[in-house]
Design a protein around this motif. Structure first.
Motif, mmCIF file in Angstrom:
data_model
loop_
_atom_site.group_PDB
_atom_site.id
_atom_site.type_symbol
_atom_site.label_atom_id
_atom_site.label_comp_id
_atom_site.label_asym_id
_atom_site.label_seq_id
_atom_site.Cartn_x
_atom_site.Cartn_y
_atom_site.Cartn_z
ATOM 1 N N CYS A 239 107.465 -81.198 10.651
ATOM 2 C CA CYS A 239 108.511 -80.593 11.487
ATOM 3 C C CYS A 239 108.379 -79.068 11.384
ATOM 4 N N ASP A 240 108.597 -78.395 12.480
ATOM 5 C CA ASP A 240 108.459 -76.934 12.495
ATOM 6 C C ASP A 240 109.596 -76.241 11.774
ATOM 7 N N VAL A 241 110.778 -76.852 11.815
ATOM 8 C CA VAL A 241 111.975 -76.252 11.221
ATOM 9 C C VAL A 241 112.716 -77.337 10.460
ATOM 10 N N ASN A 242 113.283 -76.984 9.305
ATOM 11 C CA ASN A 242 114.182 -77.892 8.598
ATOM 12 C C ASN A 242 115.546 -77.226 8.484
ATOM 13 N N LEU A 243 116.577 -77.935 8.894
ATOM 14 C CA LEU A 243 117.924 -77.350 8.918
ATOM 15 C C LEU A 243 118.451 -77.007 7.533
ATOM 16 N N ARG A 244 117.758 -77.439 6.495
ATOM 17 C CA ARG A 244 118.156 -77.053 5.142
ATOM 18 C C ARG A 244 118.058 -75.538 4.949
ATOM 19 N N SER A 245 117.274 -74.905 5.789
ATOM 20 C CA SER A 245 117.170 -73.441 5.734
ATOM 21 C C SER A 245 118.331 -72.760 6.453
ATOM 22 N N TRP A 246 119.179 -73.556 7.114
ATOM 23 C CA TRP A 246 120.232 -72.985 7.949
ATOM 24 C C TRP A 246 121.626 -73.497 7.594
ATOM 25 N N GLY A 247 121.730 -74.235 6.493
ATOM 26 C CA GLY A 247 123.036 -74.722 6.082
ATOM 27 C C GLY A 247 122.941 -75.446 4.754
ATOM 28 N N ASN A 248 124.092 -75.673 4.147
ATOM 29 C CA ASN A 248 124.152 -76.369 2.863
ATOM 30 C C ASN A 248 124.234 -77.871 3.135
ATOM 31 N N ILE A 249 123.074 -78.522 3.228
ATOM 32 C CA ILE A 249 123.042 -79.927 3.620
ATOM 33 C C ILE A 249 122.157 -80.724 2.667
ATOM 34 N N ASP A 250 122.360 -82.039 2.663
ATOM 35 C CA ASP A 250 121.505 -82.946 1.899
ATOM 36 C C ASP A 250 121.220 -84.173 2.753
ATOM 37 N N ASN A 251 120.628 -85.200 2.158
ATOM 38 C CA ASN A 251 120.213 -86.362 2.939
ATOM 39 C C ASN A 251 121.387 -87.183 3.465
ATOM 40 N N GLY A 252 122.562 -86.973 2.923
ATOM 41 C CA GLY A 252 123.717 -87.734 3.379
ATOM 42 C C GLY A 252 124.689 -86.934 4.229
ATOM 43 N N THR A 253 124.334 -85.706 4.552
ATOM 44 C CA THR A 253 125.222 -84.833 5.318
ATOM 45 C C THR A 253 125.538 -85.439 6.683
ATOM 46 N N SER A 254 126.790 -85.380 7.081
ATOM 47 C CA SER A 254 127.214 -85.945 8.362
ATOM 48 C C SER A 254 126.543 -85.247 9.523
ATOM 49 N N TRP A 255 126.413 -85.966 10.641
ATOM 50 C CA TRP A 255 125.760 -85.346 11.801
ATOM 51 C C TRP A 255 126.569 -84.166 12.333
ATOM 52 N N LYS A 256 127.886 -84.187 12.148
ATOM 53 C CA LYS A 256 128.687 -83.051 12.617
ATOM 54 C C LYS A 256 128.358 -81.792 11.817
ATOM 55 N N THR A 257 128.178 -81.940 10.515
ATOM 56 C CA THR A 257 127.802 -80.786 9.697
ATOM 57 C C THR A 257 126.383 -80.340 10.023
ATOM 58 N N LEU A 258 125.499 -81.291 10.298
ATOM 59 C CA LEU A 258 124.155 -80.931 10.746
ATOM 60 C C LEU A 258 124.225 -80.157 12.070
ATOM 61 N N SER A 259 125.200 -80.508 12.914
ATOM 62 C CA SER A 259 125.389 -79.778 14.168
ATOM 63 C C SER A 259 125.710 -78.313 13.904
ATOM 64 N N LYS A 260 126.463 -78.055 12.862
ATOM 65 C CA LYS A 260 126.802 -76.674 12.525
ATOM 66 C C LYS A 260 125.546 -75.898 12.140
ATOM 67 N N ALA A 261 124.710 -76.517 11.309
ATOM 68 C CA ALA A 261 123.465 -75.860 10.915
ATOM 69 C C ALA A 261 122.549 -75.670 12.122
ATOM 70 N N PHE A 262 122.496 -76.667 13.003
ATOM 71 C CA PHE A 262 121.653 -76.557 14.188
ATOM 72 C C PHE A 262 122.147 -75.445 15.104
#
Length: 266
Positions: free
Chosen positions: A88-111
């Protein structure tokens, strides 16, 4: 008196001509956007059980090739979020405090933060494609940023958004057995989906045109859920033969995604 009226008439005509010309230009540029195949396209993969990860080349390589064959020349960027994601070119872990169980809504914030800081802030308009939960991540980013909700960026310059087999109103019935983690946010009636479904056509800065893809043969996401947004009929594409993982590699779908990204109102 007649002479005065005549001079006024002659003076008004050029102004009228100019106004007509301005309106004509506005009609060509303000109401209809031109077809384009040069924008950046960002791809977001879907849910993986237990955070096992995805290979972005496997997830989107065929679709990217299909878009290239359809004349797309812009950068194509794949986005992951699991620690075991590959290629993958980008990992959202570089853009938010997330882990493998992070909700998709929180992933939306990082995205949203990634898209805003990398593109929108610089005035760069992008298109996005999400498969399964990836479509929810995209939808949540557009919606949360448009509301100015906490944790989201400012509104995003996302012009075209395509979702493939995305559970906009929940995954198949057996998802009700999910009691925790990302899976629980994919079942009908979850707090995350209820939040998103308050707006079934979220708009980014300057507008976003959505196209949804679903299939009656998809055993993971019912077609009705994949088509749950409020869109014109021509923007809801339903198949009768595709399984949940077939969309990206299906040539017919690749060509239809190309139309959705390139042509306004298709």
């Amino acid at each position: 008196m007649t002479g005065v009226q005549h001079r006024r008439g002659r003076a008004v005509r050029p102004v009228a001509v100019v106004l007509v010309a301005i309106l004509a230009v506005f009609g060509a540029t303000g109401c209809e956007r031109p077809e384009t195949r040069e924008r950046v396209i960002i791809f977001v993969h879907g849910w993986s059980a237990f955070g096992a990860g995805s290979d972005c080349n496997s997830a989107f390589g065929s679709l990217k090739g299909g878009l290239r064959r359809n004349g797309f020349t812009g950068n194509m960027v794949t986005v992951g979020y699991y620690d075991s994601d590959a290629n993958c070119d980008v990992n959202l872990r570089s853009w938010g405090n997330i882990d493998n169980g992070t909700s998709w809504k929180t992933l939306s914030k990082a995205f949203s933060t990634y898209v805003y800081e990398t593109y929108t802030k610089k005035g760069i308009v992008v298109d996005v494609v999400g498969h399964s939960m990836g479509g929810l991540i995209i939808r949540g980013a557009v919606y949360g940023s448009s509301k100015g909700e906490g944790g989201f960026s400012q509104p995003l310059l996302i012009e075209d958004a395509v979702t493939l087999a995305t559970p906009h109103n929940g995954a198949a019935f057996y998802a009700q057995a999910c009691l925790w983690g990302q899976c629980s946010g994919l079942k009908q009636g979850s707090s995350e989906l209820n939040w998103a479904n308050a707006n079934k056509n979220p708009q980014g800065k300057n507008g976003t045109e959505w196209t949804t893809f679903g299939s009656t043969q998809d055993g993971v996401v019912p077609a009705a859920s994949a088509q749950f947004l409020d869109l014109p009929a021509e923007r809801e594409v339903t198949y009768s033969t595709l399984g949940h993982s077939d969309y990206q590699s299906d040539v017919t779908t690749q060509n239809r995604v190309a139309e959705a990204l390139a042509k306004p109102g298709v």
